[in-house]
Structures are given as C-alpha cells and as structure tokens.
Motif scaffolding. Structure first.
Motif, PDB file in Angstrom:
ATOM      1  N   PRO A  90      -2.336   4.135   8.408  1.00  0.00           N
ATOM      2  CA  PRO A  90      -1.514   4.688   9.476  1.00  0.00           C
ATOM      3  C   PRO A  90      -1.948   4.650  10.833  1.00  0.00           C
ATOM      4  CG  PRO A  90      -2.286   6.392   7.924  1.00  0.00           C
ATOM      5  CD  PRO A  90      -2.694   5.075   7.417  1.00  0.00           C
ATOM      6  N   ASP A  91      -3.353   4.457  11.073  1.00  0.00           N
ATOM      7  CA  ASP A  91      -3.747   4.412  12.362  1.00  0.00           C
ATOM      8  C   ASP A  91      -3.288   3.092  13.302  1.00  0.00           C
ATOM      9  OD1 ASP A  91      -5.421   2.941  10.685  1.00  0.00           O
ATOM     10  OD2 ASP A  91      -7.288   3.282  11.851  1.00  0.00           O
ATOM     11  N   ILE A  92      -3.048   1.985  12.233  1.00  0.00           N
ATOM     12  CA  ILE A  92      -2.551   0.894  12.978  1.00  0.00           C
ATOM     13  C   ILE A  92      -0.992   0.649  12.696  1.00  0.00           C
ATOM     14  CG2 ILE A  92      -4.774   0.266  13.717  1.00  0.00           C
ATOM     15  CD1 ILE A  92      -4.211  -1.715  11.141  1.00  0.00           C
TER      16      ILE A  92
ATOM     17  N   LEU B 233       0.873   4.513  -8.298  1.00  0.00           N
ATOM     18  CA  LEU B 233      -0.111   3.527  -8.334  1.00  0.00           C
ATOM     19  C   LEU B 233      -1.106   3.707  -9.832  1.00  0.00           C
ATOM     20  CD1 LEU B 233      -1.370   1.045  -7.168  1.00  0.00           C
ATOM     21  CD2 LEU B 233      -2.957   2.299  -5.916  1.00  0.00           C
TER      22      LEU B 233
ATOM     23  N   ASN C 230      -4.043  -7.111   9.497  1.00  0.00           N
ATOM     24  CA  ASN C 230      -4.576  -8.360   9.196  1.00  0.00           C
ATOM     25  C   ASN C 230      -3.557  -8.741   7.794  1.00  0.00           C
ATOM     26  OD1 ASN C 230      -5.872 -10.730   8.064  1.00  0.00           O
ATOM     27  ND2 ASN C 230      -7.951  -9.911   8.657  1.00  0.00           N
TER      28      ASN C 230
ATOM     29  N   SER D  20      -2.464   2.138   3.611  1.00  0.00           N
ATOM     30  CA  SER D  20      -1.481   1.839   4.357  1.00  0.00           C
ATOM     31  C   SER D  20      -1.740   2.115   5.826  1.00  0.00           C
ATOM     32  CB  SER D  20      -0.407   2.987   4.178  1.00  0.00           C
ATOM     33  OG  SER D  20      -0.965   4.160   4.462  1.00  0.00           O
TER      34      SER D  20
ATOM     35  N   ILE E 237     -12.025  -4.943   5.752  1.00  0.00           N
ATOM     36  CA  ILE E 237     -11.403  -4.468   4.551  1.00  0.00           C
ATOM     37  C   ILE E 237     -10.231  -5.128   4.533  1.00  0.00           C
ATOM     38  CG2 ILE E 237     -10.625  -2.150   5.872  1.00  0.00           C
ATOM     39  CD1 ILE E 237     -10.453  -0.715   3.142  1.00  0.00           C
ATOM     40  N   GLY E 238      -9.654  -5.552   5.822  1.00  0.00           N
ATOM     41  CA  GLY E 238      -8.347  -6.053   5.685  1.00  0.00           C
ATOM     42  C   GLY E 238      -8.205  -7.432   5.139  1.00  0.00           C
TER      43      GLY E 238
ATOM     44  N   HIS F  27      -7.268  -2.510   0.932  1.00  0.00           N
ATOM     45  CA  HIS F  27      -6.993  -1.544   1.850  1.00  0.00           C
ATOM     46  C   HIS F  27      -5.697  -0.700   1.618  1.00  0.00           C
ATOM     47  CE1 HIS F  27      -3.317  -3.378   3.598  1.00  0.00           C
ATOM     48  NE2 HIS F  27      -3.970  -4.740   3.435  1.00  0.00           N
TER      49      HIS F  27
ATOM     50  N   ALA G 114       0.957  -0.976   0.026  1.00  0.00           N
ATOM     51  CA  ALA G 114       0.068   0.141   0.151  1.00  0.00           C
ATOM     52  C   ALA G 114       0.853   1.254  -0.076  1.00  0.00           C
ATOM     53  CB  ALA G 114      -1.014   0.114   1.374  1.00  0.00           C
ATOM     54  N   VAL G 115       0.429   2.155  -0.495  1.00  0.00           N
ATOM     55  CA  VAL G 115       0.997   3.603  -0.363  1.00  0.00           C
ATOM     56  C   VAL G 115       0.182   4.668   0.381  1.00  0.00           C
ATOM     57  CG1 VAL G 115       2.805   3.224  -2.188  1.00  0.00           C
ATOM     58  CG2 VAL G 115       0.621   4.082  -2.822  1.00  0.00           C
ATOM     59  N   GLY G 116       0.978   5.507   0.817  1.00  0.00           N
ATOM     60  CA  GLY G 116       0.321   6.671   1.399  1.00  0.00           C
ATOM     61  C   GLY G 116       0.805   7.011   2.958  1.00  0.00           C
ATOM     62  N   LEU G 117       0.993   8.375   3.158  1.00  0.00           N
ATOM     63  CA  LEU G 117       1.709   8.873   4.502  1.00  0.00           C
ATOM     64  C   LEU G 117       0.742  10.160   4.706  1.00  0.00           C
ATOM     65  CD1 LEU G 117       4.154   7.478   5.918  1.00  0.00           C
ATOM     66  CD2 LEU G 117       5.379   9.375   4.883  1.00  0.00           C
TER      67      LEU G 117
HETATM   68  P1  NAI Z   1      -6.871   2.228   4.680  1.00  0.00           P
HETATM   69  O1  NAI Z   1      -7.509   0.950   4.007  1.00  0.00           O
HETATM   70  O2  NAI Z   1      -5.588   2.366   5.223  1.00  0.00           O
HETATM   71  O3  NAI Z   1      -7.589   2.232   6.447  1.00  0.00           O
HETATM   72  C1  NAI Z   1      -9.127   2.129   6.557  1.00  0.00           C
HETATM   73  C2  NAI Z   1      -9.305   1.583   7.965  1.00  0.00           C
HETATM   74  O4  NAI Z   1      -9.245   0.092   7.837  1.00  0.00           O
HETATM   75  C3  NAI Z   1      -8.290   2.044   9.137  1.00  0.00           C
HETATM   76  O5  NAI Z   1      -9.139   1.997  10.549  1.00  0.00           O
HETATM   77  C4  NAI Z   1      -7.448   0.831   8.999  1.00  0.00           C
HETATM   78  O6  NAI Z   1      -6.700   0.480  10.397  1.00  0.00           O
HETATM   79  C5  NAI Z   1      -8.307  -0.407   8.700  1.00  0.00           C
HETATM   80  N1  NAI Z   1      -7.751  -1.631   7.863  1.00  0.00           N
HETATM   81  C6  NAI Z   1      -7.255  -1.112   6.861  1.00  0.00           C
HETATM   82  N2  NAI Z   1      -6.371  -2.311   6.255  1.00  0.00           N
HETATM   83  C7  NAI Z   1      -6.142  -3.085   7.560  1.00  0.00           C
HETATM   84  C8  NAI Z   1      -5.895  -4.386   7.693  1.00  0.00           C
HETATM   85  N3  NAI Z   1      -5.026  -5.227   6.822  1.00  0.00           N
HETATM   86  N4  NAI Z   1      -5.904  -5.048   9.124  1.00  0.00           N
HETATM   87  C9  NAI Z   1      -6.616  -4.268   9.932  1.00  0.00           C
HETATM   88  N5  NAI Z   1      -7.131  -2.990   9.672  1.00  0.00           N
HETATM   89  C10 NAI Z   1      -7.213  -2.678   8.601  1.00  0.00           C
HETATM   90  O7  NAI Z   1      -7.766   3.602   4.417  1.00  0.00           O
HETATM   91  P2  NAI Z   1      -7.484   5.141   4.754  1.00  0.00           P
HETATM   92  O8  NAI Z   1      -7.130   5.200   6.286  1.00  0.00           O
HETATM   93  O9  NAI Z   1      -8.354   5.961   4.180  1.00  0.00           O
HETATM   94  O10 NAI Z   1      -6.151   5.331   4.064  1.00  0.00           O
HETATM   95  C11 NAI Z   1      -4.872   5.477   4.432  1.00  0.00           C
HETATM   96  C12 NAI Z   1      -3.784   5.769   3.283  1.00  0.00           C
HETATM   97  O11 NAI Z   1      -3.671   4.634   2.396  1.00  0.00           O
HETATM   98  C13 NAI Z   1      -4.232   7.064   2.759  1.00  0.00           C
HETATM   99  O12 NAI Z   1      -2.965   7.791   2.645  1.00  0.00           O
HETATM  100  C14 NAI Z   1      -4.716   6.545   1.288  1.00  0.00           C
HETATM  101  O13 NAI Z   1      -4.578   7.299   0.199  1.00  0.00           O
HETATM  102  C15 NAI Z   1      -3.801   5.262   1.288  1.00  0.00           C
HETATM  103  N6  NAI Z   1      -4.513   4.193   0.289  1.00  0.00           N
HETATM  104  C16 NAI Z   1      -3.738   3.509  -0.366  1.00  0.00           C
HETATM  105  C17 NAI Z   1      -4.083   2.524  -1.096  1.00  0.00           C
HETATM  106  C18 NAI Z   1      -3.519   1.967  -2.144  1.00  0.00           C
HETATM  107  O14 NAI Z   1      -2.006   1.898  -1.914  1.00  0.00           O
HETATM  108  N7  NAI Z   1      -3.697   1.061  -3.028  1.00  0.00           N
HETATM  109  C19 NAI Z   1      -5.829   2.093  -1.334  1.00  0.00           C
HETATM  110  C20 NAI Z   1      -6.564   3.077  -0.222  1.00  0.00           C
HETATM  111  C21 NAI Z   1      -5.868   4.051   0.352  1.00  0.00           C
END
Ligand code: NAI
Ligand code: MG
Length: 349
Positions: free
Chosen positions: A278-280, A87, A287, A276, A252-253, A274, A71-74
């Motif tokens: 950042p919250d976890i 991407l 996951n 990156s 989503i994990g 999903h 995943a990418v994103g900071l």
């Molecule tokens: P996110 O998918 O990173 O997280 C959304 C929620 O789901 C968060 O509470 C996170 O802790 C939880 N979550 C996600 N994956 C998980 C896993 N494997 N296990 C457990 N919990 C999980 O989406 P968010 O927060 O909108 O974006 C964070 C960053 O990631 C942003 O910079 C965004 O642009 C980027 N992003 C990158 C993607 C990619 O590289 N394809 C796709 C979606 C977002």
C-alpha cells in the motif's frame, strides 16, 4: 489451457497486466496461447459483498489449470480477513502443500550483504499445516487472566510429502538439503519433524541432509548465502526465511513463488512473494519482475518449459541492461519494465 487470474489489491493490479503480456509473448514464440479468465475478487469485492470471494469461489477456480494471483491486502481490512478469506482457503482446499520459492540473484542487482550475489537456492515451505493452524482460542477476554492458545499441527503425512518433494528437487540440483528445525526449544513437534525428514532423505540416494536450528540458520543465510541449495521448512519458518532470502537476493519485488499440488489433482496457485504494498500502490513504480518470474514458474508447471526458459532469459537480460524499477536503483516504471521484456521476447522471434 485456462488460467484463473486474481489480480487482487494494491500493486497486484499493477504488476498483473505486464506479467500476462510477458507470458503471452513467451508462449507466442512457440505458437502457443492460454486463456485468461479474470476474477474481480479481493478487498474491493469484500467491501461490496462482505467476503473476499463468492461462496462457490473454490468450485469456480477448480475448473482452471492454474491460478495466477497478484496480492491481497488493504490497510482498512484486517489481514486475518483478507488472508483467511482467499489465499489460505485456496492453498488448503487444493492441497497445495508445497510452497516453492526460488531465490537467485539477478545480474546487476546488488545484494545488501557481502556474498549475496552468489545466492542460488530453492526454499520448500510446508504450506497446509504446522504453525498456521485454526486450532486454538482466546479465553477470559479483557481480564488479567486472559490467555490465547494456538496449537501447532504436524502430521507424518504432511511432513513426509513435503520432505519427499524437497529431496527429489535436491537430486536435480547440487544434492544438499537443509532442514530448518528448532528441536531444542519446541520439544514435541520439531523432533518429530526432524525424524520424519531424516527417514525420507535416508530412503533416497545422493542427497546430503543437514538439520540446522532456525535461529542459527537465519544468521548463516546472511553470512554465507551461497552455501545453500534446497531448504525445507515448516510453514512459519519457511515464511520467515523466504523474506530473508529474498532480501539477500536484492529485493522482495523480484521474488516468485508457487503453491503446488504436486499430484495435479487440483490447480496450483502462482503468486509473487510480495504483498499489495500500500505504501507504493497507485504510483506505477512497483517492480513487476516478481509477478513475471512467477509466470515463468507457472509455464514450467504447465509443461511449457521452453517458453518458461525464454521468459526467464528475457527478464534477466532486461534487468541486467539497466531497465529497472526504483527498488533496484533504477528509474523505470512498472509498465516500462514490462514493455521492455515483451519487446525482448518479440524481437528474437
Ligand atoms: P509488502 O510485500 O506488500 O511490502 C513490503 C515492502 O516491500 C514495502 O515497502 C513495499 O513497498 C515493498 N515492495 C513489495 N513489493 C514490491 C514491488 N513489487 N516493487 C517494489 N517494492 C515492493 O508487505 P507488507 O507491507 O507487509 O504487506 C502489505 C499488505 O500485503 C498487507 O495487507 C499484507 O497482509 C499483504 N500481503 C499479502 C500477500 C499475498 O497476497 N500473498 C503476501 C504478503 C503480504
Ligand atoms: Mg510471508
């Protein structure tokens, strides 16, 4: 066979090692192996070099059979930089016009909605045009007449090829194809989408087409998730529906995705749905199943159907046995879930 690895940022770096170990273990059962070539691209690279990947990044990736991405994103860097710097160029340069997102409930993983346990669908999202276009602009910045314009781009070729892929896929499943539309509100591009999808499906035998307005479709996915088989959608609608359907399946994990160039002229890109997270990130609790399941999609695409089936069976059994991360109500770490899946694959050799 050589695979480019871009672990990227945040939890991408944490879920990638177990996923690689699982893919290796699944292949080893069949006496096979792949070569992994790691690229340290992403936000750290951006902070040091000013870009997400080197100028010849696409050429370097072109030498591989597939790309495995975390995943990418900071938070410190605008998402427009991270997404459009890595991407999106990969998806477009390599004509990965199909974004495939299977959504299936895993045994023992509760769905937050009634009937969600019965969900078993594949979302086919258009991945190179539509609402995510580069055409448009901002005018009169900072003044009260400031305005922004973003042009949607839909081409006959672009719609037809993704519709064709979805139709062929529906033939191999239950034969129902749902097309997401909004032709009542978006009066130029969406009627065109409907028309071309209808033409493609009517030329094929054995597939039933239903076109549903995106707002009603979102509600139906929550109310009757088991009624869907294959859904074809434009870039934006498919993006939204995939998170929605992923949430219905439990987390989503666990959601996998493939960005495919079906003609195999270019490498395809495999990444979990999903981001990156950042919250976890940094806590070892992410996951890894989304990344591992994505690895199974990659194996299938590369012609290793048996290894893919073994891998799928392994993460399903481990998850059903209760070894799960916190997002699924478990207590196991990322590494523990990965190790349990590897052990499952190694045991039965
Ligand atoms: P996110 O998918 O990173 O997280 C959304 C929620 O789901 C968060 O509470 C996170 O802790 C939880 N979550 C996600 N994956 C998980 C896993 N494997 N296990 C457990 N919990 C999980 O989406 P968010 O927060 O909108 O974006 C964070 C960053 O990631 C942003 O910079 C965004 O642009 C980027 N992003 C990158 C993607 C990619 O590289 N394809 C796709 C979606 C977002
Ligand atoms: Mg998305």
């Amino acid at each position: 066979m050589s695979i480019a690895v871009i672990a990227g940022d945040g939890i991408g770096k944490e879920v990638m090692p177990p996923a690689i170990a699982c893919v290796d273990a699944a292949l080893a059962r069949h006496g096979q192996a792949v070569e992994w070539v790691h690229y340290p691209w992403g936000s750290d690279f951006y902070l040091a070099e000013g870009s997400m990947m080197p100028a010849d990044g696409i050429d370097q990736l072109a030498q591989h059979e597939a790309i495995f991405l975390g995943a990418v994103g900071l938070p410190q860097i605008p998402d427009t930089e991270t997404l459009w710097g890595l991407l999106i160029p990969i998806r477009r340069e390599f004509e990965q016009y199909v974004n495939l997102r299977p959504v299936r409930a895993l045994k023992g993983v509760p769905s937050p909605v009634a009937g969600g346990d019965g969900i078993d669908l594949i979302l086919v999202r258009e991945n190179t045009e539509g609402e995510y276009s580069e055409i448009g602009g901002r005018a009169h910045r900072g003044r009260d007449i400031e305005s922004a314009l973003q042009v949607n781009v839909f081409s006959r070729k672009g719609i037809a090829r993704v519709a064709r892929y979805a139709t062929e896929l529906a033939k191999t499943r239950r034969g129902l194809l749902t097309s997401a539309t909004k032709s009542n509100g978006i009066i130029h591009t969406m009627p065109f989408w409907d028309e071309v999808v209808r033409e493609v499906v009517s030329a094929a035998d054995g597939v039933r087409l239903e076109s549903i307005l995106i707002d009603a479709l979102a509600a139906k996915l929550i109310l009757a998730p088991a009624n869907f088989d294959v859904i074809v959608a434009s870039n934006l609608f498919g993006d939204i529906l995939s998170d929605l359907a992923g949430a219905v399946a439990g987390s989503i994990g666990v959601a996998p995705s493939a960005n495919l160039n079906p003609e195999r002229e270019y490498p395809s890109l495999f990444e979990p749905v999903h981001g990156s997270a950042p919250d976890i990130a940094g806590r070892g609790i992410a996951n890894p199943i989304g990344q591992i399941w994505t690895g199974a999609l990659m194996l299938e695409h590369l012609g290793h159907a048996e290894a893919a089936a073994d891998l799928t069976q392994a993460f399903e059994s481990v998850s059903a046995s209760g070894i799960r991360t916190r997002d699924l109500g478990g207590i196991s770490s990322t590494a523990e879930v990965g190790a349990a899946i590897v052990a499952h694959l190694t045991d039965r050799t």
